[in-house]
Write a protein that holds these residues in place. Structure first.
Motif, PDB file in Angstrom:
ATOM      1  N   THR A 165       1.098  -2.257  -3.783  1.00 37.44           N
ATOM      2  CA  THR A 165       1.596  -1.052  -4.425  1.00 37.44           C
ATOM      3  C   THR A 165       2.778  -1.399  -5.321  1.00 37.44           C
ATOM      4  O   THR A 165       3.640  -2.200  -4.939  1.00 37.44           O
ATOM      5  CB  THR A 165       2.050  -0.033  -3.361  1.00 37.44           C
ATOM      6  OG1 THR A 165       0.900   0.511  -2.719  1.00 37.44           O
ATOM      7  CG2 THR A 165       2.833   1.111  -3.977  1.00 37.44           C
ATOM      8  N   HIS A 194      -1.920   7.484  -6.766  1.00 42.54           N
ATOM      9  CA  HIS A 194      -2.752   6.423  -6.198  1.00 42.54           C
ATOM     10  C   HIS A 194      -3.980   6.091  -7.022  1.00 42.54           C
ATOM     11  O   HIS A 194      -4.563   5.020  -6.857  1.00 42.54           O
ATOM     12  CB  HIS A 194      -3.178   6.814  -4.778  1.00 42.54           C
ATOM     13  CG  HIS A 194      -3.964   8.093  -4.734  1.00 42.54           C
ATOM     14  ND1 HIS A 194      -5.314   8.131  -4.871  1.00 42.54           N
ATOM     15  CD2 HIS A 194      -3.559   9.383  -4.580  1.00 42.54           C
ATOM     16  CE1 HIS A 194      -5.728   9.393  -4.795  1.00 42.54           C
ATOM     17  NE2 HIS A 194      -4.674  10.172  -4.626  1.00 42.54           N
ATOM     18  N   SER A 249      -6.053   0.046  -5.077  1.00 48.48           N
ATOM     19  CA  SER A 249      -7.201   0.014  -4.172  1.00 48.48           C
ATOM     20  C   SER A 249      -8.362   0.871  -4.658  1.00 48.48           C
ATOM     21  O   SER A 249      -9.517   0.587  -4.337  1.00 48.48           O
ATOM     22  CB  SER A 249      -6.788   0.453  -2.768  1.00 48.48           C
ATOM     23  OG  SER A 249      -6.256   1.759  -2.779  1.00 48.48           O
ATOM     24  N   GLY A 302       0.824  -1.198   0.000  1.00 52.58           N
ATOM     25  CA  GLY A 302       0.000   0.000   0.000  1.00 52.58           C
ATOM     26  C   GLY A 302       0.862   1.254   0.000  1.00 52.58           C
ATOM     27  O   GLY A 302       2.052   1.237   0.352  1.00 52.58           O
ATOM     28  N   ARG A 355      -4.187  -4.552  -0.790  1.00 55.83           N
ATOM     29  CA  ARG A 355      -3.138  -3.688  -0.240  1.00 55.83           C
ATOM     30  C   ARG A 355      -1.822  -4.009  -0.929  1.00 55.83           C
ATOM     31  O   ARG A 355      -0.917  -4.626  -0.371  1.00 55.83           O
ATOM     32  CB  ARG A 355      -3.029  -3.859   1.274  1.00 55.83           C
ATOM     33  CG  ARG A 355      -4.338  -3.779   2.023  1.00 55.83           C
ATOM     34  CD  ARG A 355      -5.124  -2.527   1.671  1.00 55.83           C
ATOM     35  NE  ARG A 355      -4.422  -1.307   2.042  1.00 55.83           N
ATOM     36  CZ  ARG A 355      -4.825  -0.104   1.691  1.00 55.83           C
ATOM     37  NH1 ARG A 355      -5.912   0.044   0.954  1.00 55.83           N
ATOM     38  NH2 ARG A 355      -4.149   0.953   2.076  1.00 55.83           N
ATOM     39  N   THR A 398      -1.066   2.434  -6.738  1.00 58.88           N
ATOM     40  CA  THR A 398      -1.841   1.427  -6.028  1.00 58.88           C
ATOM     41  C   THR A 398      -3.043   1.014  -6.865  1.00 58.88           C
ATOM     42  O   THR A 398      -3.375   1.649  -7.860  1.00 58.88           O
ATOM     43  CB  THR A 398      -2.326   1.970  -4.672  1.00 58.88           C
ATOM     44  OG1 THR A 398      -3.209   3.072  -4.903  1.00 58.88           O
ATOM     45  CG2 THR A 398      -1.165   2.451  -3.820  1.00 58.88           C
TER      46      THR A 398
END
Length: 442
Positions: free
Chosen positions: A298, A258, A288, A153, A296, A286
């Protein structure tokens, strides 16, 4: 329990530990004053120097701050607590969470078989298929991909990068307003924060220059889908920031991209493939926000030195990222149906974001949201707006937990706010502002 009795101990270590525990369990709240040094020393039967040493340790760890004649008070966001949002009241439409619309997240189906037997994952921490997919992911936007690794993450990755690069007391330049968990993470690592204002194009160059001249040794920023402001770095702003960073070649630049697949708009990265970017850099992505909040995982592209330091620390801690998790991610990244779903999400998020900004503009209310899942609306009184919208059935996030020194505002997550609902929310927002103006004056 009165404040003066919440702190006990006969040594500086015991006193500081007692105060920290009182903050942790809520007996001492943010902004609450600690007893004066001499008063607490007299009550505990210790020297003033012992109490002063305890308070110094609490300040060093970010648990308290000193306000001159105002004395020593618990920090607004002490590092032993978290800026967690308040619980959403029952029956309200939640627009405060910052989460993606579940309707656009694929079903998570773990691989049918687990890794056979006991083997050394440390010898092969990254699945070759996922590493190849990650390189292609970075290459799509011109991010250099010679050195790639994984983490648990974005915050896990940033924490590791900062902890191996900096020492307690060093300064990190962060966005203001910015991601609240990052604002808590920096002091928790024993580091200082230099707040750099943002606008619709990202970090303001003059603010970054001031932070670097004040000694910042690292910069953490979002090149697009900035949370909570919704900035997206323009090509012109990128060039301005690169000129500023050229004055500090040893600074580590960390980009947190992200929401790369659903941000809405192109990436103008400080980390360019042409070699004009900083010497020390890391670009984080990421999944998510577009594949699932429970994934989780990255991907990190970085320079060779940063790779060695990151992976060296990773080997000493968790060692590797779950291969089951990696297999799940690589399957989703290669699935055409999932790709189509993610593309649909990007379109929907842009339409929903723009619908609210346009509806607010119809009432003369300015808002910021060039990209991402959130809309930032400057207001004079955050609490009045949050509570006013609550009376209309909406729950939005007060901006205090995202801000360091910038002006007040509220964050509205538009990820699952249907276009047809934007007009009603804007109307209610305008009504609340009118009520606030009538109550508190212009």
């Amino acid at each position: 329990m009165p404040t003066q009795y919440a702190i006990q101990g006969a040594t500086a270590r015991e006193i500081s530990a007692s105060a920290e525990q009182a903050v942790t369990d809520g007996r001492l709240r943010p902004g609450e004053a600690l007893p004066p040094v001499r008063a607490l020393a007299d009550r505990l039967g210790v020297s003033p120097g012992t109490v002063a040493t305890a308070y110094k340790e609490l300040r060093r760890r970010g648990i308290v701050v000193t306000k001159g004649r105002g004395g020593t008070v618990v920090a607004p966001a002490p590092v032993v607590t978290s800026r967690r949002p308040p619980r959403v009241p029952e029956g309200l439409r939640d627009l405060a969470g910052g989460h993606p619309d579940p309707a656009f997240l694929p079903d998570l189906v773990p691989p049918g078989r687990l890794s056979p037997g006991a083997r050394s994952h440390r010898a092969s921490p990254r699945l070759p298929e996922l590493e190849e997919a990650s390189r292609a992911w970075f290459a799509r936007d011109g991010v250099p991909y010679s050195h790639v690794t994984f983490a648990h993450g974005a915050l896990d990755c940033i924490a590791r990068l900062l902890s191996v690069e900096l020492r307690p007391g060093d300064t990190v330049a962060t966005e203001d307003p910015g991601f609240h968990h990052l604002l808590d993470l920096v002091p928790a690592l024993g580091l200082r924060t230099a707040a750099v204002p943002v606008d619709d194009e990202g970090l303001r160059p003059e603010g970054l220059r001031s932070a670097l001249r004040a000694g910042a040794r690292a910069v953490v920023l979002c090149p697009r889908a900035q949370n909570p402001y919704g900035s997206r770095m323009s090509a012109a702003r990128r060039d301005e920031l690169l000129a500023v960073l050229a004055e500090a070649p040893d600074v580590l630049v960390v980009e947190d991209d992200h929401s790369a697949d659903t941000a809405g708009g192109p990436l103008h990265s400080l980390v360019t493939a042409g070699g004009e970017g900083p010497a020390r850099w890391a670009h984080i992505r990421t999944v998510s926000k577009h594949l699932g909040t429970d994934l989780r995982w990255t991907a990190l592209a970085c320079d060779a030195t940063t790779l060695a330091r990151h992976d060296g620390r990773l080997l000493l801690t968790s060692g590797w990222i779950s291969h089951v998790l990696q297999e799940t991610v690589v399957r989703l990244m290669a699935d055409p149906a999932t790709g189509a779903l993610v593309a649909s999400a990007a379109v929907a998020y842009r339409e929903r974001r723009e619908a609210l900004v346009g509806a607010l503009a119809g009432y003369g209310i300015g808002a910021h949201a060039v990209s991402g899942l959130n809309v930032w609306v400057p207001v004079r009184d955050e609490s009045a707006v949050v509570n006013g919208l609550r009376s209309h059935g909406w729950w939005v996030a007060g901006g205090a937990r995202f801000r360091t020194s910038t002006s007040p505002g509220v964050r509205i997550t538009t990820a699952d706010l249907e276009v047809r609902d934007a007009a009603r929310l804007a109307g209610d927002f305008a009504g609340v502002l009118a009520e606030t103006l009538h109550t508190y004056g212009g």
